[in-house]
Design an enzyme around this catalytic site. Sequence first.
Site, PDB file in Angstrom:
ATOM      1  N   ASP A  99       0.338  -7.749   0.771  1.00  0.00           N
ATOM      2  CA  ASP A  99       0.672  -6.359   1.057  1.00  0.00           C
ATOM      3  C   ASP A  99       2.192  -6.156   1.134  1.00  0.00           C
ATOM      4  OD1 ASP A  99       0.396  -3.689   1.468  1.00  0.00           O
ATOM      5  OD2 ASP A  99      -0.521  -3.838   3.464  1.00  0.00           O
TER       6      ASP A  99
ATOM      7  N   HIS B 261       0.820  -1.212   0.000  1.00  0.00           N
ATOM      8  CA  HIS B 261       0.000   0.000   0.000  1.00  0.00           C
ATOM      9  C   HIS B 261       0.854   1.263   0.000  1.00  0.00           C
ATOM     10  CE1 HIS B 261       0.395  -0.627   4.465  1.00  0.00           C
ATOM     11  NE2 HIS B 261       0.428   0.700   4.478  1.00  0.00           N
TER      12      HIS B 261
ATOM     13  N   SER C 112       4.608   1.445   8.152  1.00  0.00           N
ATOM     14  CA  SER C 112       4.269   0.384   7.196  1.00  0.00           C
ATOM     15  C   SER C 112       5.448   0.032   6.292  1.00  0.00           C
ATOM     16  CB  SER C 112       3.091   0.815   6.320  1.00  0.00           C
ATOM     17  OG  SER C 112       1.922   0.911   7.083  1.00  0.00           O
TER      18      SER C 112
END
Length: 258
Positions: free
Chosen positions: A149, A115, A216
């Site tokens: 992801d 992402h 992230s």
Amino acid sequence: MVLGGLLGLTGVALAALAIAFSHNEADRRAQADSVARTQLALLRQELGELQSARSTLAGRLAATERKLASSEGGVAPLAARMLRSVFTVETPYGLGTAWAAWTADGSTFLITADHVAEDAIGNGTRSVTLRQKARSWKGVITRTDSINDLAVIRVKGEIAPPLWQTPDSSISPKPGDKLLLVGSPYGLEGTVTTGIVSRVRYDEVQTDAAANPGNSGGPAVDSAGTIVGVLVSGGGENLNFLVPIQRACVTVRRDCGG
């Protein structure tokens, strides 16, 4: 004449003895050569086994030394080693974290979250900027895995020590194991947090180590400094989730066989 005949017979007998002796000597040499070749083969086999055992022991010793250093010096030495290989990722729409996973063909391959990569791809580019302290590098997103992801960024040159040069499929964190996270929450580069493994599933690892937007894509390592997962999401205070590092072998790293 009789004497000559005797001498002739004696010569024949001596020649026969010489031939027999020569044959016996050749047989003995052949047998000795065969025994020597067999012994040499056995010695080579033993040498190969010793070299294999030495390699195994060296690996165990290195792991033990890492654990000892971690237990004696706390998390500071481990954090310092990790920080050299962790970067802030800048995209047109935001920030994330990436870490040097492996090197090949004169390039460094970094892993981040998909992402984070999609923030750039969605803006029509696969180029991102990687920053560490006062330095920066241009990187290109080369692989993405939306299911797990995960994504890979390639940078020309070997810009940092790789943390996952040789994948190990046997890594399996357990509830209660200590974890260290490194990332750039809200752009605060080089932030280190610690916690434990709270829960483990085949496709995710839950941890109570603190993380925020910007973390992230950052690495999670155990007390021995082994990569066990990649931070991809959070569900609230002390409730964050990692993708197990083995899932990176599904699509983003195709040479996990070593």
